[in-house]
Design an enzyme around this catalytic site. Structure first.
Site, PDB file in Angstrom:
ATOM      1  N   GLY A  16       0.803  -1.218   0.000  1.00 42.40           N
ATOM      2  CA  GLY A  16       0.000   0.000   0.000  1.00 42.40           C
ATOM      3  C   GLY A  16       0.834   1.264   0.000  1.00 42.40           C
ATOM      4  NE  ARG A  41       0.667  -8.257   0.371  1.00 48.64           N
ATOM      5  CZ  ARG A  41      -0.562  -7.995   0.795  1.00 48.64           C
ATOM      6  NH1 ARG A  41      -0.733  -7.284   1.899  1.00 48.64           N
ATOM      7  NH2 ARG A  41      -1.612  -8.436   0.127  1.00 48.64           N
ATOM      8  CG  ASP A  62       2.804  -6.913  15.711  1.00 49.98           C
ATOM      9  OD1 ASP A  62       2.224  -5.809  15.703  1.00 49.98           O
ATOM     10  OD2 ASP A  62       2.219  -7.996  15.908  1.00 49.98           O
ATOM     11  CB  ALA A  90       2.241   0.034  10.808  1.00 50.15           C
ATOM     12  N   GLY A  91      -0.945   0.663  10.059  1.00 50.54           N
ATOM     13  CA  GLY A  91      -2.268   0.890  10.628  1.00 50.54           C
ATOM     14  C   GLY A  91      -3.295  -0.042  10.029  1.00 50.54           C
ATOM     15  CE1 TYR A 154      -8.016   4.067   9.666  1.00 50.31           C
ATOM     16  CE2 TYR A 154      -9.430   5.595   8.469  1.00 50.31           C
ATOM     17  CZ  TYR A 154      -8.223   4.941   8.612  1.00 50.31           C
ATOM     18  OH  TYR A 154      -7.213   5.151   7.701  1.00 50.31           O
TER      19      TYR A 154
END
Length: 268
Positions: A16, A41, A62, A90-91, A154
């Protein structure tokens, strides 16, 4: 005497927007470290970085684990001497009506999105404080500034990331550490893979939001780097976002009313 290329660490860098930021950084001459949990990935991104002939690191990380994040920063510093730039990217996403979201959905958002950012910033500050310089870029989302119905958990964590970044911007300045926050709107990506949603309808609506926007992750990444190069604190990387943000700030009642038709639609 030539200076070494700057180093950059990107959490969530295997896919992404993270992958697009890694590629954009490589093309700008950075040494690139990607931190992610997805090993396959990560290997793909490393091959891409190798093709671009830039120094790179793959770090299994992580962001829900403080030890992982600190180890990632330490490895960058041991390898390249210092960490010049951290991109906390990261999310995970979440969508659904407020009363359908379980406490576990909220905890997942807080632990990954908000506390993951806190852990990354904390580890980076430890290194950058010793260096006397550095730049932290936190990735939030436009829902932080203009929350939409059906995305309460979110939006709440994204808004918290913006508030954290605003606080750190002034707090860390005396240490020579710059802080920025980027708030992209929706764009085509694989964010739905991490989506937590209590019902299939909310999932389909979220997927539609991503698909209906024409911008790619690469275009958003390029605009974020333009904001970084310009020294911007708040980076709004797509056209129209500044107008949306200003309307929310200057005419909040109007902005809230504008959300009512969408709320009525998702309640049907």
């Amino acid at each position: 005497m030539s200076h070494p290329a700057p180093s950059i660490l990107i959490t969530g860098g295997a896919s992404g927007l993270g992958r697009a930021l890694a590629e954009a950084a490589a093309k700008r001459g950075y040494r690139v470290a990607i931190a992610d949990t997805h090993s396959v990935r990560c290997e793909e991104v490393c091959r891409m970085l190798a093709d671009l002939q830039v120094e790179h690191l793959h770090l299994a990380c992580d962001v829900r684990r403080d030890g992982d994040v600190r180890q990632a920063v330490d490895r960058v510093v041991r390898r390249w001497g210092e960490l010049d730039v951290l991109v906390s990217n990261a999310g995970i996403a979440s969508a659904g009506l407020f009363e359908t979201l379980a406490e576990g959905d909220w905890q997942a958002q807080i632990d990954t999105n908000l506390l993951g950012t806190v852990r990354a910033c904390r580890a980076a500050v430890s290194a950058m404080k010793r260096q006397g310089k550095g730049h932290i870029i936190n990735i939030a989302a436009m829902t932080a500034l203009a929350p939409a119905p059906g995305m309460s958990s979110y939006s709440a964590t994204q808004a918290a990331i913006v508030a954290l970044s605003e606080s750190l911007h002034s707090e860390l300045a005396p240490l020579g550490i710059r802080v920025s926050v980027a708030c992209p709107s929706f764009f085509r990506s694989n964010l739905t893979e991490s989506l937590r949603s209590p019902d299939p309808v909310s999932r389909v609506r979220f997927e539609h939001l991503l698909d209906q926007h024409g911008y790619t992750a690469g275009e958003v990444a390029a605009r974020i780097f333009r904001g970084i190069d310009a020294g911007d604190f708040l980076i709004l990387p797509q056209p129209g976002l500044k107008h949306l943000w200003r309307r929310k700030r200057w005419r909040p009642r109007h902005a809230l009313r504008a959300m009512l038709p969408l709320a009525e639609k998702i309640r049907r």
